[in-house]
Scaffold this active site. Sequence first.
Site, short mmCIF file in Angstrom:
data_model
loop_
_atom_site.label_atom_id
_atom_site.label_comp_id
_atom_site.label_asym_id
_atom_site.label_seq_id
_atom_site.Cartn_x
_atom_site.Cartn_y
_atom_site.Cartn_z
CG ASP A 130 5.84 3.57 1.27
OD1 ASP A 130 6.08 3.94 2.50
OD2 ASP A 130 4.56 3.65 0.72
CE1 TYR B 209 -3.70 2.28 0.46
CE2 TYR B 209 -2.61 3.33 2.43
CZ TYR B 209 -3.60 3.44 1.37
OH TYR B 209 -4.33 4.39 1.56
CE LYS C 224 0.25 4.23 8.55
NZ LYS C 224 0.31 3.79 7.05
#
Length: 295
Positions: free
Chosen positions: A234, A139, A262
């Site tokens: 990522d 994702y 995050k």
Amino acid sequence: MNNLFDNAKKYIAGGVNSPVRAFKSIGIDPIFIESAKGKYLKTSDGRELLDFCLSWGPMILGHAHPTVINAVTEALEKGTSFGAPTQAETKLAKIICDAFDSIDKIRFVSSGTEAVMSAIRLARGFTGKDKILKFDGCYHGHSDSLLVAAGSGVAGISKSTSLGVPEDIIKNTISIPFNDEKTFCETVEKNAKNIAAVIVEPVPGNMGVVLPEPGFLEMLRDITAKHGILIIFDEVITGFRLTFGGAQHIYKIQPDMTILGKIIGGGFPVGAFGGKKEIMDRLAPDGNVYQAGTL
Ligand SMILES: *Cc1c(COP(=O)(O)O)cnc(C)c1O
């Protein structure tokens, strides 16, 4: 409890501001949070719960950690946004650049999605190529180019995982299985002159946790370098979580660009992308790949 969700649904689409929060896959109504401290959540119906979610990763220090609260309170009192630079930004940028060998320079944005979207544009601007290659089950946020998975059965044909993504965008994203060296090599062989970047979660955390097969990440690094393709790690989940310098530190691989999010925000909306100087210097105002943000 029901009441709170019903009320939310009157004013917020689906009652939530991100789909997983609706708890649809587990068949109960969402819990509403009143407050949190350390590892405990207090729900609006008065229960105390042990929190294994931690806002999906950012609260690695636990909720309302005193050091974080003090730093944020101090900052709030000085004003929150100026549309002009501050020394604090340079300080944070230096900490992150020092933590990652592969990052010479960084740019901050407001979310992981925005960081990925901007890095993809930069990779395209830098290489002069349009296609990106990703892996099924990884994702990378919800921008158009990344809401793409392999089409059923037909190799090389992609499909979007959302309505509203134009065919013209889907055709520039190739999605293949993770840990499948043969498919990767064949796909790159066939499309090398059109692929700007390969983007990967080095240790995927969005399809359960999947470890890369020994040598898989090294192979990605070697093949991309050979074909003038950028490799983007990522590390929105793995960065500052797997270890201080991210998965790339553990696997001793230097990607061309890295995505963070995050954890670097500690519960606030922060994302970042960074990489080698010669790539990052192509961003406006020094270069002609545009990226900007009010906040
Ligand atoms: C959460 C996540 C993103 C998107 O970040 P947002 O801040 O939710 O936009 C991107 N990549 C990975 C690996 C993620 O886990």
